[in-house]
Write a protein that holds these residues in place. Structure first.
Motif, mmCIF file in Angstrom:
data_model
loop_
_atom_site.group_PDB
_atom_site.id
_atom_site.type_symbol
_atom_site.label_atom_id
_atom_site.label_comp_id
_atom_site.label_asym_id
_atom_site.label_seq_id
_atom_site.Cartn_x
_atom_site.Cartn_y
_atom_site.Cartn_z
ATOM 1 N N VAL A 97 0.845 -1.187 0.000
ATOM 2 C CA VAL A 97 0.000 0.000 0.000
ATOM 3 C C VAL A 97 0.883 1.240 0.000
ATOM 4 N N THR A 98 0.556 2.183 -0.879
ATOM 5 C CA THR A 98 1.361 3.414 -0.962
ATOM 6 C C THR A 98 0.897 4.413 0.101
ATOM 7 N N ASP A 99 1.586 5.545 0.160
ATOM 8 C CA ASP A 99 1.243 6.584 1.138
ATOM 9 C C ASP A 99 -0.209 7.036 1.022
ATOM 10 N N LEU A 100 -0.685 7.122 -0.230
ATOM 11 C CA LEU A 100 -2.011 7.694 -0.453
ATOM 12 C C LEU A 100 -3.100 6.632 -0.570
ATOM 13 N N GLY A 101 -2.772 5.392 -0.262
ATOM 14 C CA GLY A 101 -3.806 4.362 -0.178
ATOM 15 C C GLY A 101 -4.046 3.564 -1.444
ATOM 16 N N ILE A 102 -3.186 3.694 -2.430
ATOM 17 C CA ILE A 102 -3.315 2.854 -3.629
ATOM 18 C C ILE A 102 -2.579 1.543 -3.361
ATOM 19 N N CYS B 34 -4.017 15.284 -2.387
ATOM 20 C CA CYS B 34 -4.500 13.957 -1.991
ATOM 21 C C CYS B 34 -4.181 13.677 -0.527
ATOM 22 N N ALA B 35 -3.009 14.095 -0.082
ATOM 23 C CA ALA B 35 -2.596 13.817 1.298
ATOM 24 C C ALA B 35 -3.508 14.518 2.308
ATOM 25 N N ALA B 41 -7.088 10.127 -4.257
ATOM 26 C CA ALA B 41 -6.002 9.523 -5.037
ATOM 27 C C ALA B 41 -6.472 8.338 -5.872
ATOM 28 N N THR B 42 -7.614 7.746 -5.531
ATOM 29 C CA THR B 42 -8.045 6.561 -6.266
ATOM 30 C C THR B 42 -8.957 6.915 -7.444
ATOM 31 N N TYR B 71 9.042 5.591 -8.043
ATOM 32 C CA TYR B 71 7.715 5.302 -7.495
ATOM 33 C C TYR B 71 7.480 3.798 -7.447
ATOM 34 N N THR B 74 9.767 2.447 -4.510
ATOM 35 C CA THR B 74 9.558 2.892 -3.124
ATOM 36 C C THR B 74 8.092 2.850 -2.688
ATOM 37 N N ALA B 75 7.140 3.000 -3.645
ATOM 38 C CA ALA B 75 5.696 3.072 -3.330
ATOM 39 C C ALA B 75 5.385 4.240 -2.397
ATOM 40 N N HIS B 76 6.208 5.291 -2.423
ATOM 41 C CA HIS B 76 5.963 6.474 -1.596
ATOM 42 C C HIS B 76 5.751 7.675 -2.515
ATOM 43 N N GLU B 77 4.487 8.090 -2.684
ATOM 44 C CA GLU B 77 4.223 9.232 -3.575
ATOM 45 C C GLU B 77 4.849 10.513 -3.039
ATOM 46 N N ALA B 78 4.814 10.657 -1.711
ATOM 47 C CA ALA B 78 5.284 11.902 -1.112
ATOM 48 C C ALA B 78 6.764 12.140 -1.431
#
Lengths: 211, 164
Positions: A97-102, B34-35, B41-42, B71, B74-78
């Motif tokens: 799961v990513t930071d924003l919930g995807i 989104c944060a 975000a979806t 991306y 890491t799966a971290h958008e921020a």
């Protein structure tokens, strides 16, 4: 006070610091303040195993009942979209799961004798077995996004997947050999997230669904 | 605004740099939205999702690809969306002085920038997923921004040749 000089670098610095603070408070602090407790256990039929999903302990594949479960393979696994037992191997989705919930998925194979986990397919969501026994997966699936081809973050993620090939519309549906995990057939589906996915792909044999 | 290496102040090259720097903030705008839950975000993203796409398409192709790979890993958008903004700030801090100082340094800096943008624009014309994944609605404005950056910097070089 002297004249303030306009500087784009200054604007960038202020914007970055402000954004970083907002992101920190909205993603990190809010997450830490979330005191909801989740504890779920899903037994796997025909085995003494189950999938545990909990905020109190590490999640993963466990042996035993809900109250006596012993963790064997750590990970965030899901059984609701699709799972398949093939002899001594369990094919199941593993989620990140990513930071924003995807939620990003990959298909993993767990050897139930040695509890060794291997990745069969990255960026794929197992949906189940078709009528002829092959595993059916959706490639490039994101949850809970209904239309990842339009979502900007999913598009950014997909940019590096096959970046140097022509892009196709829709989602690839894959048929895999359950014994080896090898992809037998790949078919493009423009409506893979529709409610009739099972009717079109799971309820039919591979030859009927993908001639 | 004036063109040519001998002018100190806002020239074509410095304006191009500023445009590129400000475009690097567009993906960050969407992620912050989104944060703080102003955006979902979806979902598709709407106007701010389009701005996100324009921001990524306005980046050099190598940078956009690196962003996507980061991306993926890491799966971290921020973190991933802060990185282009930080890169733009760092490049801006290093490039503003050579562009504004005038003389041979400014001329050579502009030649390098023009060469890199030209290669990038040619790569951006190829019909590959890395160029088309955001759709034409974001790819065209992004390419227009990159073309404008190239044109502004090239205008400085042309002005230099005329004054010689």
């Amino acid at each position: 006070m002297g004249k303030a000089r306009f500087s784009v670098n200054g604007v960038m610095l202020v914007a970055i610091v402000f954004a970083a603070l907002l992101l920190f408070f909205s993603l990190v602090m809010v997450d830490k303040a979330d005191r909801r407790v989740v504890g779920e256990y899903y037994p796997i039929e025909g085995t003494k195993l189950g999938i545990r999903y909990t905020t109190l302990e590490p999640s993963g594949l466990c042996e035993g009942s809900r109250n006596t479960a012993v963790l064997k393979v750590e990970g965030t696994f899901g059984h609701d979209w699709g799972m398949a037992l093939e002899g001594d191997a369990l094919y199941v989705n593993e989620y990140t799961v990513t930071d924003l919930g995807i939620t990003m998925c990959k298909l993993v194979r767990i050897d139930l004798g040695t509890y060794e986990k291997t990745t069969v397919l990255n960026d794929a969501l197992l949906r189940g077995r078709c009528a002829s026994g092959e595993l059916v997966c959706m490639e490039g699936a994101f949850l809970p996004v209904d239309r990842p081809e339009e979502n900007p973050l999913c598009r950014l993620y997909r940019m590096s997947e096959g970046a140097f090939v022509r892009e196709r519309q829709g989602t690839a549906v894959l048929f895999l050999d359950p014994g080896t995990g090898r992809v037998l057939r790949r078919v493009w589906d423009e409506n893979a997230y529709g409610d009739d996915f099972e009717t079109r792909w799971i309820d039919r044999t591979m030859e009927e669904a993908a001639p | 605004m004036k063109f040519g290496s001998e002018n100190k102040g806002l020239t074509g090259g410095t304006l191009a740099l500023y445009i590129w720097q400000l475009c690097a903030l567009l993906p960050l705008l969407y992620v912050v939205g989104c944060a703080v839950q102003l955006l979902d975000a979806t979902r598709g993203g709407g106007f701010f999702g389009w701005l996100f796409g324009v921001g990524v398409c306005a980046m050099p192709r190598a940078e956009a690809l690196a962003l996507s790979l980061a991306y993926r890993l890491t799966a971290h958008e921020a973190v991933v969306c802060l990185a282009p903004a930080l890169l733009a700030l760092i490049v801006g801090l290093f490039l503003v002085k050579p562009l504004k100082c005038g003389g041979k340094t400014a001329r050579l800096t502009r030649v390098a920038i023009v060469a890199l943008w030209t290669v990038d624009l040619l790569a951006g014309l190829l019909p590959l997923a890395v160029n088309t994944v955001f759709g034409w609605e974001a790819a065209l404005p992004g390419m227009a921004i990159r073309l404008a950056c190239l044109a502004l910097t090239a205008a400085d070089l042309i002005a230099d040749r005329r004054t010689k």
